[in-house]
Design a protein around this motif. Structure first.
Motif, PDB file in Angstrom:
ATOM      1  N   ILE A  46      -3.593  -4.933   1.772  1.00  0.00           N
ATOM      2  CA  ILE A  46      -3.498  -6.125   2.629  1.00  0.00           C
ATOM      3  C   ILE A  46      -4.526  -6.055   3.746  1.00  0.00           C
ATOM      4  O   ILE A  46      -5.183  -7.049   4.074  1.00  0.00           O
ATOM      5  N   ALA A  47      -4.655  -4.855   4.364  1.00  0.00           N
ATOM      6  CA  ALA A  47      -5.648  -4.710   5.433  1.00  0.00           C
ATOM      7  C   ALA A  47      -7.063  -4.942   4.889  1.00  0.00           C
ATOM      8  O   ALA A  47      -7.889  -5.602   5.552  1.00  0.00           O
ATOM      9  N   HIS A  48      -7.350  -4.403   3.686  1.00  0.00           N
ATOM     10  CA  HIS A  48      -8.664  -4.619   3.085  1.00  0.00           C
ATOM     11  C   HIS A  48      -8.909  -6.102   2.811  1.00  0.00           C
ATOM     12  O   HIS A  48      -9.995  -6.637   3.120  1.00  0.00           O
ATOM     13  N   LEU A  49      -7.893  -6.774   2.265  1.00  0.00           N
ATOM     14  CA  LEU A  49      -8.054  -8.202   1.963  1.00  0.00           C
ATOM     15  C   LEU A  49      -8.168  -9.022   3.244  1.00  0.00           C
ATOM     16  O   LEU A  49      -8.918 -10.010   3.285  1.00  0.00           O
ATOM     17  N   GLU A  50      -7.423  -8.626   4.274  1.00  0.00           N
ATOM     18  CA  GLU A  50      -7.548  -9.344   5.547  1.00  0.00           C
ATOM     19  C   GLU A  50      -8.949  -9.178   6.130  1.00  0.00           C
ATOM     20  O   GLU A  50      -9.528 -10.136   6.672  1.00  0.00           O
ATOM     21  N   GLY A  51      -9.512  -7.947   6.030  1.00  0.00           N
ATOM     22  CA  GLY A  51     -10.888  -7.750   6.505  1.00  0.00           C
ATOM     23  C   GLY A  51     -11.876  -8.568   5.695  1.00  0.00           C
ATOM     24  O   GLY A  51     -12.805  -9.176   6.260  1.00  0.00           O
ATOM     25  N   ARG A  52     -11.648  -8.582   4.377  1.00  0.00           N
ATOM     26  CA  ARG A  52     -12.537  -9.397   3.537  1.00  0.00           C
ATOM     27  C   ARG A  52     -12.393 -10.878   3.850  1.00  0.00           C
ATOM     28  O   ARG A  52     -13.387 -11.624   3.880  1.00  0.00           O
ATOM     29  N   GLU A  53     -11.176 -11.300   4.123  1.00  0.00           N
ATOM     30  CA  GLU A  53     -10.958 -12.704   4.498  1.00  0.00           C
ATOM     31  C   GLU A  53     -11.679 -13.045   5.793  1.00  0.00           C
ATOM     32  O   GLU A  53     -12.283 -14.121   5.923  1.00  0.00           O
ATOM     33  N   ALA A  85       0.154  -1.021  -0.604  1.00  0.00           N
ATOM     34  CA  ALA A  85       0.095  -2.475  -0.421  1.00  0.00           C
ATOM     35  C   ALA A  85      -0.412  -2.825   0.972  1.00  0.00           C
ATOM     36  O   ALA A  85      -1.195  -3.769   1.147  1.00  0.00           O
ATOM     37  N   GLU A  86       0.042  -2.059   1.979  1.00  0.00           N
ATOM     38  CA  GLU A  86      -0.445  -2.319   3.340  1.00  0.00           C
ATOM     39  C   GLU A  86      -1.951  -2.072   3.440  1.00  0.00           C
ATOM     40  O   GLU A  86      -2.667  -2.837   4.106  1.00  0.00           O
ATOM     41  N   GLY A  97       8.901   6.325  -3.794  1.00  0.00           N
ATOM     42  CA  GLY A  97       7.930   5.516  -4.531  1.00  0.00           C
ATOM     43  C   GLY A  97       7.681   4.189  -3.858  1.00  0.00           C
ATOM     44  O   GLY A  97       6.539   3.702  -3.798  1.00  0.00           O
ATOM     45  N   GLY A  98       8.761   3.597  -3.311  1.00  0.00           N
ATOM     46  CA  GLY A  98       8.592   2.333  -2.591  1.00  0.00           C
ATOM     47  C   GLY A  98       7.765   2.508  -1.328  1.00  0.00           C
ATOM     48  O   GLY A  98       6.933   1.652  -0.996  1.00  0.00           O
ATOM     49  N   GLU A  99       7.993   3.631  -0.615  1.00  0.00           N
ATOM     50  CA  GLU A  99       7.194   3.895   0.583  1.00  0.00           C
ATOM     51  C   GLU A  99       5.721   4.076   0.230  1.00  0.00           C
ATOM     52  O   GLU A  99       4.834   3.570   0.920  1.00  0.00           O
ATOM     53  N   GLN A 100       5.482   4.833  -0.865  1.00  0.00           N
ATOM     54  CA  GLN A 100       4.095   5.018  -1.283  1.00  0.00           C
ATOM     55  C   GLN A 100       3.478   3.693  -1.710  1.00  0.00           C
ATOM     56  O   GLN A 100       2.342   3.372  -1.345  1.00  0.00           O
ATOM     57  N   GLY A 101       4.233   2.907  -2.481  1.00  0.00           N
ATOM     58  CA  GLY A 101       3.730   1.588  -2.870  1.00  0.00           C
ATOM     59  C   GLY A 101       3.530   0.687  -1.669  1.00  0.00           C
ATOM     60  O   GLY A 101       2.590  -0.122  -1.625  1.00  0.00           O
ATOM     61  N   LYS A 102       4.416   0.834  -0.665  1.00  0.00           N
ATOM     62  CA  LYS A 102       4.286   0.026   0.539  1.00  0.00           C
ATOM     63  C   LYS A 102       3.014   0.379   1.296  1.00  0.00           C
ATOM     64  O   LYS A 102       2.292  -0.509   1.774  1.00  0.00           O
ATOM     65  N   SER A 103       2.732   1.707   1.400  1.00  0.00           N
ATOM     66  CA  SER A 103       1.502   2.111   2.089  1.00  0.00           C
ATOM     67  C   SER A 103       0.262   1.612   1.341  1.00  0.00           C
ATOM     68  O   SER A 103      -0.703   1.134   1.959  1.00  0.00           O
TER      69      SER A 103
END
Length: 279
Positions: free
Chosen positions: A211-218, A207-208, A199-205
């Motif tokens: 994060i990539a989407h938010l970084e692109g939006r930023e 979240a990653e 579950g943590g790995e799935q949540g990590k993916s």
């Protein structure tokens, strides 16, 4: 003559008619090699073959085969046979079928001496070293060897005192139940940890990816901010130039109007002076 000496003397032993059957020569021979070479610390008697149907039925009904003879008649058991029955109930006989013959090996009922205990300890140490058992932590090899050693101690104690052996059997079974419960708890905790890790790995993916989407939006927003800043600077520069031009033009107009006003004042003063002089 012992049953194991039949092959050397070329003799066969026949049971009395009261026993209801007769054994063959093969049934009276002992062949330990016919039992699979399973290394164990528990002391067993030599292997015996069971070739008749009555022998097999007797073994299935009593759970034992005692030193080449059939099970004793009910009510005629001696103290030694009762001890052997208890031993066979605690440590069941080992059996192996080869070429249609069933070979059985009962646990030994021979009393142990001090030398046997010393040899047992030496065998335990040798087996631990030979099988490379771990000294600490969870080790199935070490657990198996110590279980065999405890079974051998139960056998030795049961021969001298059956009640004490049965009590040790209860202690052994309780210890095994506790270990099984701990193992079940450990396995369930490991499974729970694995589920949490997955579950943590799935949540990590997830979240990653977020994060990539938010970084692109930023990055897009930063680009928009840079464009807007450039537009603002351009507008401010144009407005500054326009304001400067307006100020220059306004200054020229003011100067022209001041000059015109001064000339008009002079003409008005001349006109007034000319009228005074005329009066």
């Amino acid at each position: 003559i012992a049953p194991g000496d039949d092959a050397r003397h070329g003799r066969t032993n026949a049971l009395s008619p009261a026993r209801g059957t007769c054994r063959s020569v093969a049934g009276q021979r002992r062949h330990p090699a016919m039992i699979p070479p399973v290394s164990t610390l528990v002391k067993y008697d030599a292997a015996q073959s069971i070739t008749t149907i009555n022998d097999k039925r007797a073994m299935m009904s009593t759970g034992t085969m005692k030193k080449g003879t059939l099970a004793p008649i009910e009510g005629a058991k001696t103290g030694a046979s009762q001890t052997e029955d208890i031993l066979n109930s605690i440590l069941p006989p080992r059996s192996h079928e080869s070429d249609g013959t069933l070979w059985v090996q009962n646990v030994s009922a021979t009393p142990a001496t001090r030398l046997d205990v010393i040899n047992l300890q030496e065998k335990l140490d040798a087996q631990l070293q030979a099988r490379q058992a771990r000294e600490t932590g969870i080790c199935p090899v070490r657990e198996e060897l110590y279980a065999q050693c405890f079974d051998e101690l139960i056998r030795q104690v049961t021969i001298n005192c059956a009640e004490r052996g049965l009590l040790l059997l209860r202690v052994r079974d309780e210890a095994r139940m506790s270990i099984a419960a701990y193992q079940t708890l450990y396995e369930s905790s490991v499974a729970f940890g694995m589920r949490k890790a997955l579950g943590g790995e799935q949540g990590k993916s997830d979240a990653e990816a977020r994060i990539a989407h938010l970084e692109g939006r930023e990055a897009d927003l930063e680009r928009q901010v840079a464009e807007l800043k450039a537009r603002c600077e351009s507008i401010e520069r144009r407005e500054a130039e326009r304001r400067e031009e307006e100020e220059k033009r306004h200054a020229v107009e003011i100067g022209f109007m001041q000059k015109s006003n001064k000339q008009l004042k002079l003409q008005n003063e001349k006109f007034l002076n000319a009228e005074k002089n005329a009066k």
